[in-house]
Scaffold this active site. Structure first.
Site: not given
Length: 504
Positions: A99, A165, A183, A208, A225-226, A229, A235, A243, A361
């Protein structure tokens, strides 16, 4: 455009799975490091662990200031042995695609905490992938947004024309911004932080192989995930968080936003209040003439169950056992599965019949065994099975006769030690040698500054020590002897209250 939106263009990369073994093998010698290795390492650290105030730091707060400190920060983040030297494990990890965001923490918001100042956010997909049908993409993108709308008071609406948006596209290589894709198996996607203009826009590399399964790259996980952001999340350093910067497949059936991400996005937008269920339609049919009332059957009286979301909840003990977390209280325990985050409540006796309650424990993963302490005895268990030849007296560990009960215990994998907390002191037990270390007991308050003078419950989780005194829990970085922001105990049981969030 909102300030910082363009400054925080983020990318999400595919990284070959990094095994977060908490007992790292010794690194190889750094004597074979070449000049080329040194230069690559300097470039890597300047890009991903920059010096504060440099052109690449983007003003992201206090950080390491020289090569060795930045190298140690990088090694700590990826779970490597923190040596400050260019060993083979470090060089190998540096050679992998990753990343592009430099700053990581338990969870983080972008500088200035940008967010959408509206209750409905629109999105539009302007170019679709060749890997999936348009219908599959629409459904998956909608599902990714729903992960967030389920927990925050923000709704998302897809539009098919005009400017939304959040503008979304799938395209390989150069695609109209300053960050062309590289790539297959490299950069997967990137997104902007919230704001006007390109704020929130999200781009996926169409080189991909996008899928809805474990094969290829799972679109739901990357899109969710994106969109984190695009909503204002940076992250996370928690490897179980959505994230976290590295791509890793998890089963998406019934997938919900992990705890770390949920707390982060709720800190920005608040908590969605469930809509009240409609009142049932009254039954207008005449009721039949009642017959003789049957004698009520007395219900068995249940034992007093601990209140899961009590803000003053104090754990008796806590530990991991075979990829799940167990939190013990008054003869009960909550079991929290690592990835599904399902939480169940059971009695200790129903799982381990000879044990009524648990005082302390810990799990010793090297031998795949956990130890449960009750009074002056302890049991070795593997999952729900008690091992032969137990119980044993706690004196087997080398405690003096004055110690009749353990308050809490925790195994520190990279040191090979188990720490036992008793009142305001603690002992260090060498698991490999089977004996207590010299110089103990020592005072808790002296060696663990900031956590208090007593530890009621303790467990290790992804390299951090979670130490509870009363209802509060400290997060302790044992390698660096550093205290991180803490929790309330009940947050581990999916109980979240903005008023008590992340005490310090």
């Amino acid at each position: 455009m909102m300030a910082g939106a363009m400054d925080h263009c983020v990318v999400f990369t595919l990284i070959t799975a990094v095994v977060f073994s908490l007992c790292q093998t010794a690194p190889s010698s750094s004597q074979d490091v070449t000049v080329e290795d040194q230069e690559k390492a300097k470039h890597y650290l300047s890009q991903f662990f920059p010096v504060v105030g440099s052109s690449g730091s983007k003003g992201r707060g206090i950080g390491p200031t020289n090569f060795t400190e930045r190298l140690q920060s990088m090694q700590e983040f990826f779970g490597l042995e923190v040596t400050g030297k260019l060993d083979s494990n470090t060089l190998e990890l540096m050679s992998k695609p990753r990343c592009g965001v430099s700053d990581v923490s338990r969870y983080q918001h972008f500088s200035g905490r940008p967010k959408w100042e509206k209750s409905k956010v629109t999105y539009r997909i302007t170019q679709y992938t060749r890997s999936l049908s348009q219908k599959e993409v629409d459904a998956t993108i909608s599902q990714a947004f729903k992960l967030y709308s389920d927990v925050i008071p923000l709704d998302f609406q897809q539009i098919n024309s005009g400017t939304a948006d959040i503008m979304i596209l799938f395209k390989g290589g150069y695609h109209g911004d300053s960050s062309p894709f590289d790539g297959p198996s490299g950069v997967l996607a990137h997104a902007m932080s919230p704001g006007q203009g390109i704020g929130g826009d999200t781009h996926f590399d169409d080189d991909e192989k996008w899928t809805l399964t474990q094969r290829g790259i799972n679109l739901l996980l990357v899109a969710a995930h994106e969109f984190g952001h695009a909503l204002g999340l940076d992250h996370s350093r928690d490897p179980t968080a959505l994230m976290y910067p590295n791509y890793k497949y998890v089963d998406t059936r019934g997938y919900k936003l992990p705890r770390d991400d949920r707390l982060g996005v709720q800190a920005l937008y608040g908590v969605r209040t469930p809509k009240p269920k409609p009142e049932p339609t009254p039954n207008l049919k005449p009721e039949p003439t009642p017959g003789p009332k049957p004698k009520p059957t007395p219900e068995p009286k249940p034992g007093p169950k601990p209140e899961q979301c009590d803000p003053d909840l104090v754990f008796d003990a806590a530990t991991s056992i075979m990829d799940a977390l167990y939190f013990f209280k008054d003869g009960y325990y909550w079991k929290r599965n690592s990835y599904s985050e399902d939480i169940s409540l059971n009695t200790v006796k129903s799982t381990w019949p000879p044990i009524s309650s648990v005082d302390a424990a810990y799990e010793y993963r090297r031998k795949n065994v956990a130890f449960l302490f009750s009074g002056g005895q302890y049991w070795g268990v593997r999952g729900e099975t008690i091992l032969p030849s137990y119980p044993k007296p706690i004196s087997k560990f080398g405690f003096p006769s004055s110690v009749t009960k353990i308050d809490s215990a925790i195994h520190v994998p990279w040191s090979g030690r188990t720490l036992f907390f008793v009142k305001n002191k603690y002992w260090s037990f060498n698991e490999r040698r089977g004996r207590m270390d010299r110089g103990y007991p020592r005072y808790i308050a002296k060696d663990f500054r900031g956590i208090g003078s007593k530890v009621d419950a303790a467990f290790e989780f992804y390299g951090f020590l979670y130490l509870s005194e009363g209802a509060k829990q400290s997060v302790y970085n044992y390698r660096f002897r550093r205290l991180e922001p803490g929790y309330l105990n009940n947050e581990w049981l999916d109980c979240y209250n903005q008023a008590n969030y992340q005490y310090s």
